[in-house]
Design an enzyme around this catalytic site. Structure first.
Site, PDB file in Angstrom:
ATOM      1  N   HIS A  41       0.883  -1.173   0.000  1.00  0.00           N
ATOM      2  CA  HIS A  41       0.000   0.000   0.000  1.00  0.00           C
ATOM      3  C   HIS A  41       0.921   1.223   0.000  1.00  0.00           C
ATOM      4  O   HIS A  41       1.205   1.806   1.047  1.00  0.00           O
ATOM      5  CB  HIS A  41      -0.903   0.022   1.231  1.00  0.00           C
ATOM      6  CG  HIS A  41      -1.883  -1.114   1.295  1.00  0.00           C
ATOM      7  ND1 HIS A  41      -1.505  -2.418   1.515  1.00  0.00           N
ATOM      8  CD2 HIS A  41      -3.244  -1.129   1.176  1.00  0.00           C
ATOM      9  CE1 HIS A  41      -2.585  -3.195   1.530  1.00  0.00           C
ATOM     10  NE2 HIS A  41      -3.658  -2.432   1.324  1.00  0.00           N
ATOM     11  N   GLU A 109      -0.097   0.266  -5.584  1.00  0.00           N
ATOM     12  CA  GLU A 109      -1.037   1.311  -5.170  1.00  0.00           C
ATOM     13  C   GLU A 109      -2.295   1.130  -6.016  1.00  0.00           C
ATOM     14  O   GLU A 109      -2.216   1.069  -7.245  1.00  0.00           O
ATOM     15  CB  GLU A 109      -0.397   2.697  -5.375  1.00  0.00           C
ATOM     16  CG  GLU A 109      -1.320   3.881  -5.227  1.00  0.00           C
ATOM     17  CD  GLU A 109      -2.070   3.939  -3.886  1.00  0.00           C
ATOM     18  OE1 GLU A 109      -1.438   3.852  -2.831  1.00  0.00           O
ATOM     19  OE2 GLU A 109      -3.314   4.063  -3.929  1.00  0.00           O
ATOM     20  N   ASP A 155       0.683  -1.528   4.721  1.00  0.00           N
ATOM     21  CA  ASP A 155       0.294  -0.273   5.377  1.00  0.00           C
ATOM     22  C   ASP A 155      -1.057   0.204   4.849  1.00  0.00           C
ATOM     23  O   ASP A 155      -1.152   1.234   4.179  1.00  0.00           O
ATOM     24  CB  ASP A 155       1.404   0.762   5.091  1.00  0.00           C
ATOM     25  CG  ASP A 155       1.155   2.095   5.779  1.00  0.00           C
ATOM     26  OD1 ASP A 155       0.341   2.150   6.718  1.00  0.00           O
ATOM     27  OD2 ASP A 155       1.788   3.087   5.369  1.00  0.00           O
TER      28      ASP A 155
END
Ligand code: SAM
Length: 270
Positions: A41, A109, A155
């Site tokens: 992430h 992402e 994360d």
């Protein structure tokens, strides 16, 4: 997906997470064999803390902004790195900048705009690949890596009410597939119950050698506030605990309020 990290970049939780990330990267560099960093992430990589969004919350002023001029010794390396890298670096930039020629970074992402921004930020780094994809799925796709050594940073934004349970499930599946990786998993501390539940799930899953490094700014009694943050680390590298302790103590000194505490707890034995 409403979460945008620009509102929070450089806050107390980022200081703690990124200062510990630097120590994990340094630990992996101690052995000559190349490694993979998988950042599931990743965010956008570089954050302009003078932007309207960052100034709207002003969180960075209560975080990295507080220590830029005179950092406590345990945070000096982190502050120097922030200044050297320019803007506020996100996790993939901290990692990419720490790699040696044969190490690699894979940064995932899911938000299309953020993935495009991340791609621009990572152009400067030859050994970094950006993937616009689900980071949890990437765990299955990229592990185990050919290098047979990896640091995996997970994360997530904790936008979903079941994020702790997703996290535990995905971490468990990934650990079963590649138990040798160092996994660093960020989590928020609002109140204690969900954190305790998360640790219990990891124990029941049979994962071994797990610690939690935590900074609690204030007692974790008001579930509406981010009272602290933690990193669960699976397979913490040799000497990491000794290196992390002064970083956590410095974070507590700089960001703590009455009733705050910081430290490392062993969750599951080796
Ligand atoms: N790790 C970054 C850092 O330390 O600089 C911050 C990441 S931020 C907390 C979480 C990011 O995950 C956001 O940019 C969000 O768009 C992204 N995201 C949300 N769900 C995702 C998913 N399933 N897979 C990959 N990225 C996701």
């Amino acid at each position: 997906m409403n979460y945008r990290h620009i509102y929070h970049a450089g806050n107390f939780a980022d200081v703690m997470k990124h200062a510990l990330l630097l120590r994990l990267l340094a630990a992996l560099r101690r052995k000559p064999k190349p490694f993979l960093v998988l950042d599931t992430h990743a965010g956008i990589g570089r954050y302009d803390v003078t932007s309207e969004q960052a100034e709207k919350t002003g969180e960075w002023r209560e975080g990295v902004g507080k220590i830029l001029e005179a950092p406590p010794p345990a945070l000096a390396e982190y502050v120097e790195t922030v200044k050297r890298l320019g803007l506020y670096p996100g996790s993939p930039v901290f990692s990419a900048a720490a790699l040696r020629p044969r190490d690699r970074l894979v940064a995932c992402e899911l938000h299309p705009e953020d993935a495009a921004a991340l791609r621009r930020a990572m152009r400067a780094y030859e050994h970094a690949a950006v993937h616009e994809r689900d980071g949890y799925e990437a765990l299955g796709a990229f592990l185990p890596p050919p290098e047979k050594r990896a640091l995996v940073l997970i994360d997530p934004p904790f936008e979903q009410p079941d994020e702790f349970s997703t996290l535990a499930k995905r971490l468990n599946a990934s650990w079963k597939k590649f138990p040798a990786a160092v996994y660093a998993v960020w989590y928020p501390i609002k109140h204690r119950a969900p954190v305790r539940g998360f640790f219990e799930t990891l124990k029941l899953a049979g994962i071994k050698d797990v610690i939690a490094a935590e900074l609690l700014r204030r007692p974790d009694t008001d579930p509406a506030r981010l009272n602290g943050a933690g990193l669960v680390i699976v397979n913490p590298p040799f000497r990491f605990e000794a290196e992390a302790a002064p970083i956590l103590a410095a974070c507590l000194e700089m960001f703590g309020e009455a009733g705050g505490r910081a430290g490392i707890e062993r969750i599951i034995h080796e």
